[in-house]
Design an enzyme around this catalytic site. Structure first.
Site, PDB file in Angstrom:
ATOM      1  N   LYS A 136      -2.884   4.214  -0.515  1.00  0.00           N
ATOM      2  CA  LYS A 136      -2.030   3.211  -1.148  1.00  0.00           C
ATOM      3  C   LYS A 136      -1.333   2.402  -0.054  1.00  0.00           C
ATOM      4  O   LYS A 136      -0.898   2.966   0.962  1.00  0.00           O
ATOM      5  CB  LYS A 136      -1.007   3.920  -2.047  1.00  0.00           C
ATOM      6  CG  LYS A 136      -0.161   3.003  -2.926  1.00  0.00           C
ATOM      7  CD  LYS A 136       0.711   3.837  -3.872  1.00  0.00           C
ATOM      8  CE  LYS A 136       1.535   2.980  -4.829  1.00  0.00           C
ATOM      9  NZ  LYS A 136       2.326   3.783  -5.779  1.00  0.00           N
ATOM     10  N   SER A 163       1.904   2.482 -10.673  1.00  0.00           N
ATOM     11  CA  SER A 163       1.727   1.439  -9.697  1.00  0.00           C
ATOM     12  C   SER A 163       0.563   1.666  -8.727  1.00  0.00           C
ATOM     13  O   SER A 163       0.133   0.731  -8.060  1.00  0.00           O
ATOM     14  CB  SER A 163       3.010   1.292  -8.880  1.00  0.00           C
ATOM     15  OG  SER A 163       3.245   2.458  -8.108  1.00  0.00           O
ATOM     16  N   SER A 170       3.533   7.030 -11.232  1.00  0.00           N
ATOM     17  CA  SER A 170       2.565   6.106 -10.633  1.00  0.00           C
ATOM     18  C   SER A 170       1.268   6.728 -10.117  1.00  0.00           C
ATOM     19  O   SER A 170       0.373   5.999  -9.708  1.00  0.00           O
ATOM     20  CB  SER A 170       3.215   5.338  -9.493  1.00  0.00           C
ATOM     21  OG  SER A 170       3.962   4.274 -10.031  1.00  0.00           O
TER      22      SER A 170
HETATM   23  N1  GLN Z   1       6.294   2.676 -13.624  1.00  0.00           N
HETATM   24  C1  GLN Z   1       7.443   3.243 -12.986  1.00  0.00           C
HETATM   25  C2  GLN Z   1       8.298   2.150 -12.376  1.00  0.00           C
HETATM   26  O1  GLN Z   1       7.941   1.028 -12.481  1.00  0.00           O
HETATM   27  C3  GLN Z   1       7.027   4.259 -11.985  1.00  0.00           C
HETATM   28  C4  GLN Z   1       6.628   3.689 -10.700  1.00  0.00           C
HETATM   29  C5  GLN Z   1       6.229   4.709  -9.699  1.00  0.00           C
HETATM   30  O2  GLN Z   1       6.043   5.872 -10.006  1.00  0.00           O
HETATM   31  N2  GLN Z   1       6.155   4.261  -8.464  1.00  0.00           N
HETATM   32  O3  GLN Z   1       9.325   2.410 -11.807  1.00  0.00           O
END
Ligand code: GLN
Length: 483
Positions: A78, A153, A177
């Site tokens: 990532k 994400s 995410s």
């Molecule tokens: N979807 C969640 C957010 O937008 C989790 C994001 C993540 O785990 N990095 O904060």
């Protein structure tokens, strides 16, 4: 079953000399060539560096040595994991040209284990989002249906594995995410216990919640990957100094005698196709000898609200460092204050700005107790509730995501609709306990459904044990022709 080779198969082949790491790499690069324009899993493919690394792995084998447990396994990272001299953008304009001067701990451990880094994957800017639509460099598409999002994400990392670009990738999970995109792309995704994997070199979003973990085709590969990246790191003060268990030890043991918890007061919101599969997952585990027990986790319902205070609060502080002075984008202006504003206005996207505003507000004098303090109290209640549940159950099962993969643009107009994607994943970040998503059959439009297995802190072995049983049962589902 995945049509692609698993990381375990590749590593075994390369270590024994039956496979060449360079050939394995070329095969994956060819798949990237064929589909990457359509998918956009990567912000950057580092083919030349990967070729050198693969050749070095083969040279070790040729000299009679062992390159390590991930010998010759192509791995996608990532793009919020620091790689020395290689751009690490967080899919943000503010870091578009930034090259870290060091490798993160996970990156170093992977290299030492013989893995071959092939590129940096796309994400929602600074890991804020659930669809990868918030990337400053354009969205990633779901390899199973390119009209649909891959989740987020870590959408690029999930898509890279699902598309056969790499058998192993890494993401970060702050509120889901890893687990949510794993579910939407039909792969395995693990968020380890907070502190089990070093965060050194992971660009911070919400430091008390962030955790790195793998995406793989199989549960066995996830166990293999965890064995490499877990462990104590003096560079991360929140790193756990417990010895590592053997993560593969229980995979074949089955679930006879285990207690699997069903959360009776789980927040509603899962689509019927997903809910039905979760019921089948309970049935499959019961059929394999587990006892299903009802548990209550009353604070679960408040997880989303608490998270969307705590995560933005921490983010507002962590992201203060992008000021146009130390690194990253600078937009020049007549005075320093105007330069800060111009840089941050130009460098951050809408969702990141929304989080910074929310977080700054929640932490400001006069609102701190009402918002941040209250969210911390919910976090405490959550930990207490889970502790009670784990006194009755070895693991808990929930959906990973309330729905299967959804179309582009369907949730972007309403941030709250997007936040609801995280309903089932967030509690494990607030408690620090491990969670993983394992593919279990399909729902609407034949799209994959992920079952989330949750376990108490450092309970990765039992979590993987249950996931392995679900993986076996999922194969039977397909073989049996169930819809
Ligand atoms: N979807 C969640 C957010 O937008 C989790 C994001 C993540 O785990 N990095 O904060």
């Amino acid at each position: 079953m995945s049509p692609f080779d698993s990381a375990s198969e590749i590593a075994a082949g390369v270590r024994s000399g039956d496979l060449k790491a360079v050939d394995v790499l070329e095969q994956h690069l060819a798949r990237i060539d064929a589909r990457e324009t359509e998918i956009h899993a990567f912000n950057l493919v580092i083919a030349d560096a990967a070729r050198q690394q693969a050749a070095a792995v083969d040279a070790i084998v040729a000299a009679g040595g062992d390159p390590g447990p991930l010998a010759g396994v192509p791995v996608a990272l990532k793009d919020n994991m620091c790689t020395r001299g290689v751009p690490t953008t967080c899919s943000s304009k503010i870091l578009a040209d930034w090259k870290p001067p060091y490798d993160g701990t996970v990156v170093s451990l992977l290299q030492r284990a013989g893995a071959v880094a092939i590129g940096k994957t796309n994400l929602d800017e600074f890991a804020m989002g659930s669809s990868t639509e918030n990337s400053a460099f354009g969205p990633t598409r779901n390899p199973l249906d390119t009209d649909l999002v891959p989740g987020g994400s870590s959408g690029g990392s999930a898509a890279a594995v699902a598309a056969g670009f790499a058998p192993l990738s890494f993401g970060s999970d702050t509120g889901g995410s890893i687990r949510q995109p794993a579910a939407l792309c039909g792969v395995v995704g693990v968020k380890p216990t907070y502190g089990r994997v070093s965060r050194y070199g992971l660009v911070a979003f919400a430091s008390s919640l962030d955790q790195i973990g793998p995406f793989t085709h199989t549960v066995a590969d996830a166990a293999l990957a965890l064995q490499v990246v877990c462990g104590h790191d003096p560079h991360d003060s929140t790193s756990i100094a417990e010895p590592l268990p053997d993560y593969s030890a229980l995979l074949e043991r089955g679930v006879e005698g285990l207690r699997v918890g069903r959360i009776t007061d789980l927040p509603a919101g899962a689509d019927p196709d997903v809910a039905e599969r979760i019921e089948q997952a309970f049935d499959a585990l019961a059929a394999a000898g587990a006892t299903i027990v009802d548990v209550e986790v009353p604070a679960f319902t408040y997880g989303l609200t608490a998270y969307y205070i705590i995560a933005p609060a921490e983010a507002s502080s962590n992201l203060a460092r992008y000021d146009g002075v130390r690194y990253g984008l600078r937009v020049d202006a007549p005075d320093t204050h105007a330069m800060y504003s111009a840089t941050r206005a130009a460098g951050f996207g809408d969702e990141v700005k929304r989080r910074i505003l929310l977080g700054t507000y929640a932490l400001s004098a006069g609102y701190y107790d009402a918002y941040y303090g209250k969210a911390l109290r919910i976090r405490r209640l959550m930990a207490d509730d889970f502790a009670k549940a784990y006194a009755q159950a070895d693991v808990l099962l929930t959906p990973s995501s309330p729905s299967v993969a959804f179309p582009f643009g369907s949730k972007t107009a309403d941030p709250f609709a997007m936040y609801l994607c995280d309903t089932y994943t967030i509690p494990a970040n607030l408690t620090g306990e491990p969670g993983m998503s394992v593919p279990f059959g399909t729902g609407q439009n034949d799209l994959p459904v992920g079952v989330q297995v949750l376990a108490p802190a450092l309970g990765e072995p039992v979590m993987l044990q249950v996931a392995a049983e679900l993986e076996r049962a999922a194969t039977d589902l397909t073989a049996g022709g169930a819809s």
